[in-house]
Design a protein around this motif. Structure first.
Motif, PDB file in Angstrom:
ATOM      1  N   PHE A  28     -18.819  60.796 -24.220  1.00 48.75           N
ATOM      2  CA  PHE A  28     -17.521  61.434 -24.642  1.00 48.75           C
ATOM      3  C   PHE A  28     -16.350  60.980 -23.868  1.00 48.75           C
ATOM      4  O   PHE A  28     -15.277  60.605 -24.327  1.00 48.75           O
ATOM      5  N   LEU A  29     -16.728  60.889 -22.552  1.00 45.07           N
ATOM      6  CA  LEU A  29     -15.428  60.704 -21.509  1.00 45.07           C
ATOM      7  C   LEU A  29     -15.035  59.023 -21.438  1.00 45.07           C
ATOM      8  O   LEU A  29     -14.166  58.742 -21.409  1.00 45.07           O
ATOM      9  N   SER A  30     -16.138  58.207 -22.001  1.00 51.67           N
ATOM     10  CA  SER A  30     -15.698  56.793 -21.851  1.00 51.67           C
ATOM     11  C   SER A  30     -15.346  56.209 -23.259  1.00 51.67           C
ATOM     12  O   SER A  30     -15.950  56.610 -24.262  1.00 51.67           O
ATOM     13  N   GLY A  54     -26.765  76.617  -6.810  1.00 52.74           N
ATOM     14  CA  GLY A  54     -25.676  76.147  -7.351  1.00 52.74           C
ATOM     15  C   GLY A  54     -26.151  75.146  -8.573  1.00 52.74           C
ATOM     16  O   GLY A  54     -27.431  75.192  -8.334  1.00 52.74           O
ATOM     17  N   VAL A  55     -25.604  74.810  -9.481  1.00 58.65           N
ATOM     18  CA  VAL A  55     -25.634  73.881 -10.360  1.00 58.65           C
ATOM     19  C   VAL A  55     -24.873  72.646 -10.450  1.00 58.65           C
ATOM     20  O   VAL A  55     -23.780  72.945  -9.816  1.00 58.65           O
ATOM     21  N   GLN A  56     -25.285  71.567 -10.926  1.00 62.21           N
ATOM     22  CA  GLN A  56     -24.353  70.320 -11.163  1.00 62.21           C
ATOM     23  C   GLN A  56     -24.477  69.893 -12.614  1.00 62.21           C
ATOM     24  O   GLN A  56     -25.536  69.578 -13.079  1.00 62.21           O
ATOM     25  N   ILE A  57     -23.386  69.852 -13.185  1.00 61.62           N
ATOM     26  CA  ILE A  57     -23.131  69.160 -14.666  1.00 61.62           C
ATOM     27  C   ILE A  57     -23.172  67.625 -14.297  1.00 61.62           C
ATOM     28  O   ILE A  57     -22.310  67.015 -13.485  1.00 61.62           O
ATOM     29  N   HIS A  58     -24.152  67.084 -15.220  1.00 67.12           N
ATOM     30  CA  HIS A  58     -24.122  65.772 -15.033  1.00 67.12           C
ATOM     31  C   HIS A  58     -23.341  64.966 -15.968  1.00 67.12           C
ATOM     32  O   HIS A  58     -23.719  64.913 -17.219  1.00 67.12           O
ATOM     33  N   ALA A  59     -22.154  64.295 -15.536  1.00 70.61           N
ATOM     34  CA  ALA A  59     -21.465  63.548 -16.454  1.00 70.61           C
ATOM     35  C   ALA A  59     -21.185  62.226 -15.846  1.00 70.61           C
ATOM     36  O   ALA A  59     -20.008  61.444 -15.987  1.00 70.61           O
ATOM     37  N   ALA A  60     -22.198  61.330 -15.855  1.00 70.14           N
ATOM     38  CA  ALA A  60     -22.443  60.109 -15.220  1.00 70.14           C
ATOM     39  C   ALA A  60     -23.277  59.390 -16.048  1.00 70.14           C
ATOM     40  O   ALA A  60     -24.412  59.866 -16.574  1.00 70.14           O
ATOM     41  N   HIS A  61     -23.251  57.814 -15.922  1.00 67.49           N
ATOM     42  CA  HIS A  61     -24.520  56.931 -16.125  1.00 67.49           C
ATOM     43  C   HIS A  61     -24.853  56.891 -17.432  1.00 67.49           C
ATOM     44  O   HIS A  61     -26.071  56.683 -17.785  1.00 67.49           O
ATOM     45  N   GLY A  62     -23.945  57.132 -18.493  1.00 65.80           N
ATOM     46  CA  GLY A  62     -24.505  56.749 -19.776  1.00 65.80           C
ATOM     47  C   GLY A  62     -25.099  57.814 -20.418  1.00 65.80           C
ATOM     48  O   GLY A  62     -25.770  57.552 -21.780  1.00 65.80           O
ATOM     49  N   PHE A  63     -25.313  58.865 -20.196  1.00 64.00           N
ATOM     50  CA  PHE A  63     -25.722  59.918 -20.758  1.00 64.00           C
ATOM     51  C   PHE A  63     -24.588  60.771 -21.777  1.00 64.00           C
ATOM     52  O   PHE A  63     -23.770  60.439 -21.953  1.00 64.00           O
ATOM     53  N   LEU A  64     -24.955  62.089 -22.310  1.00 61.86           N
ATOM     54  CA  LEU A  64     -24.378  62.364 -23.367  1.00 61.86           C
ATOM     55  C   LEU A  64     -22.731  62.640 -22.959  1.00 61.86           C
ATOM     56  O   LEU A  64     -21.971  62.201 -23.638  1.00 61.86           O
ATOM     57  N   LEU A  65     -22.456  63.338 -21.563  1.00 59.50           N
ATOM     58  CA  LEU A  65     -21.214  63.505 -21.403  1.00 59.50           C
ATOM     59  C   LEU A  65     -20.472  62.000 -21.214  1.00 59.50           C
ATOM     60  O   LEU A  65     -19.197  62.354 -21.558  1.00 59.50           O
ATOM     61  N   THR A  66     -20.910  61.266 -20.743  1.00 56.33           N
ATOM     62  CA  THR A  66     -20.298  59.938 -20.578  1.00 56.33           C
ATOM     63  C   THR A  66     -20.063  59.339 -21.794  1.00 56.33           C
ATOM     64  O   THR A  66     -18.789  58.675 -21.811  1.00 56.33           O
ATOM     65  N   SER A 119     -20.419  58.889 -30.659  1.00 55.79           N
ATOM     66  CA  SER A 119     -20.311  57.870 -31.857  1.00 55.79           C
ATOM     67  C   SER A 119     -21.614  57.374 -32.377  1.00 55.79           C
ATOM     68  O   SER A 119     -22.573  57.630 -31.317  1.00 55.79           O
ATOM     69  N   PRO A 120     -21.858  56.866 -33.329  1.00 56.91           N
ATOM     70  CA  PRO A 120     -22.921  56.140 -33.592  1.00 56.91           C
ATOM     71  C   PRO A 120     -23.469  54.985 -32.565  1.00 56.91           C
ATOM     72  O   PRO A 120     -22.471  54.335 -32.103  1.00 56.91           O
ATOM     73  N   ILE A 121     -24.544  55.173 -31.961  1.00 53.90           N
ATOM     74  CA  ILE A 121     -25.223  54.166 -30.888  1.00 53.90           C
ATOM     75  C   ILE A 121     -26.494  53.654 -31.375  1.00 53.90           C
ATOM     76  O   ILE A 121     -27.320  54.374 -31.581  1.00 53.90           O
ATOM     77  N   LYS A 122     -26.434  52.334 -31.423  1.00 49.48           N
ATOM     78  CA  LYS A 122     -27.710  51.768 -31.834  1.00 49.48           C
ATOM     79  C   LYS A 122     -28.779  51.453 -30.354  1.00 49.48           C
ATOM     80  O   LYS A 122     -28.062  51.007 -29.437  1.00 49.48           O
ATOM     81  N   VAL A 123     -29.803  52.167 -30.422  1.00 51.31           N
ATOM     82  CA  VAL A 123     -30.485  52.388 -29.168  1.00 51.31           C
ATOM     83  C   VAL A 123     -31.707  51.426 -29.276  1.00 51.31           C
ATOM     84  O   VAL A 123     -32.304  51.145 -28.238  1.00 51.31           O
ATOM     85  N   ALA A 124     -31.717  50.874 -30.132  1.00 55.03           N
ATOM     86  CA  ALA A 124     -33.192  50.065 -30.737  1.00 55.03           C
ATOM     87  C   ALA A 124     -33.186  49.514 -32.121  1.00 55.03           C
ATOM     88  O   ALA A 124     -32.208  50.313 -32.724  1.00 55.03           O
ATOM     89  N   GLY A 141     -12.234  62.958 -29.496  1.00 53.76           N
ATOM     90  CA  GLY A 141     -11.875  61.608 -29.354  1.00 53.76           C
ATOM     91  C   GLY A 141     -10.375  61.147 -29.208  1.00 53.76           C
ATOM     92  O   GLY A 141      -9.568  61.941 -29.626  1.00 53.76           O
ATOM     93  N   GLY A 142     -10.330  59.944 -28.659  1.00 51.81           N
ATOM     94  CA  GLY A 142      -8.925  59.490 -28.529  1.00 51.81           C
ATOM     95  C   GLY A 142      -8.404  59.623 -27.076  1.00 51.81           C
ATOM     96  O   GLY A 142      -8.998  59.060 -26.215  1.00 51.81           O
ATOM     97  N   PRO A 143      -7.368  60.198 -26.713  1.00 54.24           N
ATOM     98  CA  PRO A 143      -6.750  60.503 -25.487  1.00 54.24           C
ATOM     99  C   PRO A 143      -7.891  61.168 -24.539  1.00 54.24           C
ATOM    100  O   PRO A 143      -8.539  61.928 -25.089  1.00 54.24           O
ATOM    101  N   ILE A 144      -7.485  60.993 -23.288  1.00 59.50           N
ATOM    102  CA  ILE A 144      -8.575  61.741 -22.397  1.00 59.50           C
ATOM    103  C   ILE A 144      -8.528  63.142 -22.528  1.00 59.50           C
ATOM    104  O   ILE A 144      -9.536  63.773 -22.166  1.00 59.50           O
ATOM    105  N   GLU A 145      -7.304  63.580 -23.037  1.00 60.39           N
ATOM    106  CA  GLU A 145      -7.307  65.173 -23.106  1.00 60.39           C
ATOM    107  C   GLU A 145      -8.498  65.410 -24.174  1.00 60.39           C
ATOM    108  O   GLU A 145      -8.943  66.634 -24.241  1.00 60.39           O
TER     109      GLU A 145
END
Length: 370
Positions: free
Chosen positions: A184-186, A170-182, A131-136, A197-201
């Motif tokens: 969406f999840l949060s 292997g690879v690790q998908i980063h879904a933590a700490h405020g980057f793109l995937l976070t 969603s729109p996020i003001k970063v500065a 958006g909306g429910p966790i699904e």
């Protein structure tokens, strides 16, 4: 069996130095070098500093090394100091790191990332989030379009395929700490009204699409891991029930390993950031969340967050369902900690000054490592 399970006693044996499996590969011990962004890429390219960092970690005895986050495209990173996987020569450069790591029987996973609202402000970098996020002042990152999301999904798969071709384990998908995937999840960030958006699904839809893209790119037998912020550490956080549902769905899909963290760095108070361990603080700040995941799933789970004492780590590994413990800052200070802990119960020298997060060269870190 333990002679004194906690409190500084001497161990008859150390579970932390026993092997385990992630997917079809064997990891030699249960100490994971958790990803830490090194700030030392040269216009997105791997440098000799990266080679030294990972070779030192392997020589020091880490069973599994997870690289600092690497951008899935040249426009997905937070600046030229972050490796991106699109440059000519990436395969050869990554192979040189893999070769060094494998000499010491360590394994290496590449952490793949789109920085989302933390991409570089320079022209040409992506500027979107859920969603729109003001970063500065005067800078707002827009809600990602479906075309932009489709490109992200595609780019994750392409990047993962390159890692496999380079010989990474292997690879690790980063879904933590405020980057793109976070974002969406949060629900703290995600205010969308469409199918993302909306429910966790819906909020987890992008993560699942990325996982599917990566799995299709690397095949059924290649290890895929996830780094997950189980809690956002803000009032409008994803719930434990939601995050457990996400983990169970990913296990059904075939994910091989989950590293549990927390925090989304959503404000300036520090409350939603990963904590700094101070003298007298309890170690394992996110242990309870990691145990909720490991008690629920069959796959290996690792806990990250303020572990310093080998006797405490051994106690956790021997008395809970956790498979491994991840370390970040302590291994910047002492890359040889896993080897040291074969014969010593001495606490890590890291004082949690956090200066390694601001170093331009973590090989000469301000905390005292030379």
């Amino acid at each position: 069996m333990l002679c004194n399970c906690f409190g500084g006693g001497t161990f008859m044996s150390k579970l932390m130095h026993t092997p385990y499996r992630i997917g079809n590969i064997v990891i030699s011990n249960r100490i994971v070098k958790s990803a830490m962004f090194e700030y030392c890429a040269n216009q997105g390219r791997i440098t000799d500093q990266h080679r030294q960092i990972y070779e030192d970690a392997a020589r020091g005895g880490c069973g599994l090394i997870i690289t600092g986050m690497e951008a899935i495209s040249s426009t997905a990173g937070n600046g030229p100091g972050m490796i991106h996987t699109e440059y000519d020569g990436y395969l050869e450069d990554m192979r040189s790191i893999v070769s060094k790591v494998h000499r010491y029987s360590s394994r290496i996973f590449v952490q793949l990332q789109h920085a989302g609202p933390r991409t570089d402000w320079k022209s040409g970098y992506d500027r979107f989030a859920s969603s729109p996020i003001k970063v500065a002042d005067g800078i707002i990152y827009h809600a990602a379009t479906k075309d932009e999301l489709a490109k992200v999904v595609h780019d994750f798969g392409v990047a993962a395929r390159k890692c496999k071709l380079a010989g990474c384990d292997g690879v690790q998908i980063h879904a933590a700490h405020g980057f793109l995937l976070t974002t969406f999840l949060s629900p703290h960030f995600n205010k969308r009204a469409d199918e993302y958006g909306g429910p966790i699904e819906n909020r987890s839809r992008l993560l699942f699409e990325i996982y599917d893209s990566v799995r299709n790119a690397v095949g059924v037998d290649y290890p895929i891991a996830l780094k997950l912020s189980f809690s956002d550490l803000v009032s409008d956080s994803s719930t434990p029930e939601e995050m457990l549902w996400v983990c169970k769905e990913l296990e059904k899909k075939g994910i091989d390993f989950i590293e549990v963290s927390s925090g989304i760095s959503a404000d300036n108070s520090g409350a939603s950031c990963s904590p700094v361990l101070r003298n007298g603080d309890r170690e394992g700040k996110f242990l309870e969340s990691a145990l909720l995941v490991s008690d629920t799933l069959e796959i290996p789970v690792s806990s990250v967050g303020c572990y310093r004492s080998p006797d405490f780590i051994e106690h956790i590994l021997s008395s809970t369902s956790l498979t491994a413990i991840s370390l970040g800052r302590p291994l910047v200070r002492e890359a040889d900690l896993p080897n040291k802990w074969r014969t010593s119960n001495e606490k890590a020298a890291c004082i949690s000054c956090n200066r390694c997060f601001n170093c331009t060269d973590v090989i000469t870190c301000l905390c005292g490592k030379k």
